[in-house]
Design an enzyme around this catalytic site. Structure first.
Site, PDB file in Angstrom:
ATOM      1  N   GLN A  35     -17.166 -29.497 -16.297  1.00  0.00           N
ATOM      2  CA  GLN A  35     -17.656 -28.169 -16.643  1.00  0.00           C
ATOM      3  C   GLN A  35     -18.817 -28.233 -17.636  1.00  0.00           C
ATOM      4  OE1 GLN A  35     -14.404 -29.022 -16.698  1.00  0.00           O
ATOM      5  NE2 GLN A  35     -13.196 -27.478 -15.594  1.00  0.00           N
ATOM      6  N   TRP A 318     -13.748 -21.746 -22.960  1.00  0.00           N
ATOM      7  CA  TRP A 318     -12.746 -22.799 -23.131  1.00  0.00           C
ATOM      8  C   TRP A 318     -12.054 -22.698 -24.478  1.00  0.00           C
ATOM      9  CZ3 TRP A 318     -13.339 -27.952 -25.717  1.00  0.00           C
ATOM     10  CH2 TRP A 318     -12.354 -28.871 -25.334  1.00  0.00           C
ATOM     11  N   ARG A 319     -10.759 -22.446 -24.429  1.00  0.00           N
ATOM     12  CA  ARG A 319      -9.927 -22.704 -25.613  1.00  0.00           C
ATOM     13  C   ARG A 319      -9.511 -24.163 -25.519  1.00  0.00           C
ATOM     14  NH1 ARG A 319      -4.275 -22.912 -25.990  1.00  0.00           N
ATOM     15  NH2 ARG A 319      -3.644 -23.203 -28.173  1.00  0.00           N
ATOM     16  N   ALA A 320      -9.938 -24.939 -26.493  1.00  0.00           N
ATOM     17  CA  ALA A 320      -9.812 -26.393 -26.398  1.00  0.00           C
ATOM     18  C   ALA A 320      -8.352 -26.821 -26.321  1.00  0.00           C
ATOM     19  CB  ALA A 320     -10.499 -27.047 -27.589  1.00  0.00           C
ATOM     20  N   GLU A 376      -7.530 -22.780 -15.810  1.00  0.00           N
ATOM     21  CA  GLU A 376      -6.286 -23.476 -16.121  1.00  0.00           C
ATOM     22  C   GLU A 376      -5.511 -22.641 -17.125  1.00  0.00           C
ATOM     23  OE1 GLU A 376      -6.899 -27.435 -17.499  1.00  0.00           O
ATOM     24  OE2 GLU A 376      -7.866 -28.126 -15.662  1.00  0.00           O
ATOM     25  N   TYR A 379      -1.686 -25.029 -21.790  1.00  0.00           N
ATOM     26  CA  TYR A 379      -0.737 -26.138 -21.718  1.00  0.00           C
ATOM     27  C   TYR A 379       0.438 -25.985 -22.684  1.00  0.00           C
ATOM     28  CZ  TYR A 379      -4.658 -28.705 -19.494  1.00  0.00           C
ATOM     29  OH  TYR A 379      -5.690 -29.112 -18.680  1.00  0.00           O
TER      30      TYR A 379
END
Length: 743
Positions: A35, A318-320, A376, A379
């Site tokens: 990305q 993006w949240r890392a 995604e 997580y």
């Protein structure tokens, strides 16, 4: 660009934040990235390889990516790329490889569209034309060393690349900033209408950069990083059209709280479809560069688009999930939503959102379009995430038209076994407007039960890794939305105004009815005219959307009914109330309903008009003018003054009517002596006048040659004043005086 990891199969999964554009490559080219790694405005005389093969390891994993406005004379080899967005390319040698979601938009040489794996075990979605786009701004330098900013022009229904220069702006109108320049100085230049180019580096902003002029450009070179200050976004776009933001990386700062990192519009601007705002290669991240054990980065929303007619072209929000401190756990570096869209007619090409703690995308603006979506789920969440019903892509129930091509939601519940209902949630009437949506189980625990709504198979460790929903769902009648807005304003002589607005929106589908009511009351002080106004507006909107796998069509039927009550002005004092109805023609054209108080007033008004009409008829019949006497009595002094010649002091020829008597010289004003009267026979007067002048009758027809020309008249004592007035040089003044003095 080679893979970042040649020792393991993970290959280029972490090869982020780089780009290549404005060049020509003689020979084949390797671009093994994931990305936030755009390849643009390039000509490649050979093959373009998007993944790298390593001996004894194989083709490393890659999770891209975006290619736009390129020409490849050979073959584009996607190889191990999980997903990829290719927009407006020319692929002379065709394509090869790819895995779950290969989307081609307006691309020459693209493979045939489908849903799910084809014979080559590649899932492809092809959209023949790009509905609307403008390419990314760029900079050139001429032989004399002069720089120019190029702003490509906006176009509809494009196919293939466009290497034109666009609008060329001299650098006299461009401000070039570096990291030593404060945000206040940059804003001063933006406020003066300058375009701004940011050179590479990390900009710690003390305030938001504000774009407030139409067609303004904010262009980054080398992906400059803009770190937002506490409590404000890094970039704020006002209600303007044609703004271009390109080539930047926005990062959430640590400490404090932030609502958004990039804020576009305040929700009151519909935008301009002929001059939309555009974002090219705009990447936003929360976390990654900080140690959350010491200070956490945060922002509730990364990108909010409240204006209409905005286009995104390669965005990664993006949240890392990892960073300099290692793996991110326990929902640190919090961010609720990546993209929030409330504006209408917003389009996305190459959109990726990952790991936010609630809905990754929330879309409530109408007529949205997405071409390629990769996401995604987080997580590090617990089952509370699944119980709350969060999804990777949500379209709200107020939306009547929306479509998406190749929308994928992946899940890897690393820390807890999380079960989610669906990856995509949309209103039932929009189910068929999603082309080839998919869900992917990457690894870990838990499962996703459906792809979209309650459709599509589950994905978990026991099933196939990827599932697509290709069958069209059952037909759902288009929703009918009725919106009623009632505003009542009351103003008294004391100067106090109270305004109450009630808005009710009701959406009815085949099996549900949703009603929302909002009431707003405000009070203000005013010295203006006292008015009471009540207005009710009701609208009914019906949309029908039909989508096929290769193309989509939208049919909209809009019916709006508006009704406005009679406007009544009311003045109120402490002792009495006076109501003034509207004009009589308004009462007749819009009679109130029978039985209402206004209906009684209406009848009274009609009755009054009838009485007035009868009075006029009776008055005309009984009081008409009486017959004029045959021998009227006229003041002698008045006749003499009229018939005399004031300039010469002698009588005019008409004096023979009265026996040649001369009144003598006189001034402009009438004689002051007492008026005397004589009786004059009108018939004798006419015969006498005919002896002095030729007065043709109706028998004579046209004037006879040689005769003096004179307008034909019938003389009577009532018309002599008029005749004398027209013949006397000063008759106008004389008559005016006598009219005012006549008894």
């Amino acid at each position: 660009c080679k893979e970042g990891d040649k020792d393991t199969i993970f290959g280029s999964l972490s090869t982020f934040w780089r780009g290549a554009e404005n060049f020509r490559r003689h020979g084949s080219m390797l671009w093994a990235t994931s990305q936030a790694t755009p390849l643009r405005r390039a000509i490649i005389d050979g093959d373009l390889e998007l993944a790298e093969y390593t001996r004894h390891v194989g083709e490393g994993y890659s999770s891209g990516g975006f290619v736009g406005n390129v020409r490849v004379s050979g073959k584009m080899k996607a190889l191990s790329q999980q997903q990829y967005c290719t927009r407006n390319a020319e692929l002379a040698g065709g394509t090869m490889g790819g895995v779950w979601n290969m989307v081609y938009v307006g691309t020459m040489g693209a493979p045939e569209t489908g849903c799910g794996p084809n014979q080559q075990n590649v899932a492809v979605v092809t959209v023949p034309v790009t509905p609307r786009i403008a390419e990314k701004p760029f900079i050139s330098i001429d032989a004399a060393g002069r720089y120019s900013l190029h702003i490509p022009r906006f176009a509809h229904n494009r196919v293939g690349p466009d290497f034109s220069w666009g609008r060329v702006v001299d650098f006299e109108h461009v401000f070039v900033a570096n990291t030593s320049v404060s945000a206040a100085i940059i804003n001063r230049q933006l406020g003066q209408g300058m375009h701004v180019v940011l050179t590479p580096g990390i900009y710690h902003l003390e305030e938001s950069l504000e774009l407030q002029n139409h067609h303004q450009v904010l262009l980054g070179l080398g992906l400059p990083t803009l770190i937002a200050a506490e409590g404000v976004p890094a970039i704020r776009v006002k209600n303007v059209d044609g703004v271009r933001i390109a080539g930047i990386l926005v990062e959430a700062g640590t400490g404090g709280k932030r609502e958004t990192l990039l804020d576009w519009g305040d929700g009151t601007h519909e935008g301009n479809p002929k001059a939309p705002g555009l974002m090219h290669d705009v990447f936003i991240r929360v976390g990654g560069t900080n140690d959350p054990a010491n200070a956490q980065a945060n922002s509730r929303i990364m990108l909010r688009i409240a204006s209409g007619n905005v286009i995104g072209d390669n965005l990664w929000l993006w949240r890392a999930d990892h960073g300099v401190s290692g793996i991110i756990k326990s929902e640190m570096n919090p961010c609720d939503t990546g993209l929030l869209v409330t504006g209408g007619n917003v389009t996305m090409y190459g959109l990726a959102v990952e790991h936010t703690l609630k809905d990754l995308v929330q879309w409530s603006g109408d007529n949205g379009e997405t071409y390629f979506y990769q996401s995604e789920l987080p997580y590090d969440v617990t089952q509370a995430y699944g119980d709350a019903g969060y999804v990777g892509y949500r379209v709200h129930d107020n939306v009547l038209a929306h479509k998406a091509f190749g929308a994928g939601v992946y899940h890897y519940f690393r820390d807890h076994a999380v079960h989610v209902q669906s990856g995509i949630a949309v209103p039932a009437w929009l189910l068929n407007s999603f082309v080839a949506p998919l869900s992917v189980y990457l690894s870990g625990k838990g499962e996703m039960q459906h792809v979209i709504n309650s459709r599509g198979a589950e994905t978990n460790t026991r099933t196939d890794q990827a599932e697509w929903f290709c069958k069209k769902g059952p037909h759902v009648p288009p929703p009918t939305t009725t919106m009623t807005a009632t505003t009542t304003t009351t103003i008294t002589r004391t100067g106090t105004a109270t305004s109450t607005t009630t808005v009710t929106r009701t959406m009815t589908t085949s099996n549900t009815v949703t009603s929302t009511t909002r009431t707003t009351t405000s009070t203000r002080t005013s010295t203006s005219t006292q008015t009471v106004t009540t207005t009710t507006v009701t609208g009914t909107i019906t949309h029908t959307t039909t989508t096929t796998t290769s193309s989509s069509s939208t049919t909209k039927t809009k019916t709006v009914t508006r009704s406005t009550t009679t406007i009544t002005s009311t003045s109120t004092t402490t002792t009495s109330t006076t109501t003034t109805p509207g004009p009589w023609w308004i009462m007749l054209s819009s009679p109130p309903q029978v039985g209402s108080f206004g209906f009684i007033s209406f009848l009274a008004g009609v009755g009054l008009l009838n009485l007035c009409f009868i009075y006029v008829l009776v008055n005309h019949a009984c009081c008409r003018r009486r017959r004029i006497p045959q021998e009227p009595r006229v003041p002698v002094s008045r006749l003499l003054s009229i018939l005399g010649s004031p300039q010469s002091g002698v009588l005019s020829p008409m004096s023979s009517i009265f026996g040649g008597a001369s009144p003598g010289p006189f001034s402009n004003s009438p004689r002051q002596d007492v008026a005397r009267t004589v009786s004059v026979d009108a018939n004798n007067a006419r015969r006498s006048l005919e002896s002095q002048f030729w007065l043709p009758s109706s028998r004579h027809g046209a004037d006879t040659p040689g005769r003096p020309k004179m307008t034909s008249r019938l003389f009577s004592m009532m018309s002599m004043n008029e005749s004398a007035y027209s013949m006397s040089p000063r008759g106008n003044a004389l008559l005016a005086s006598w009219v005012s003095r006549s008894p």
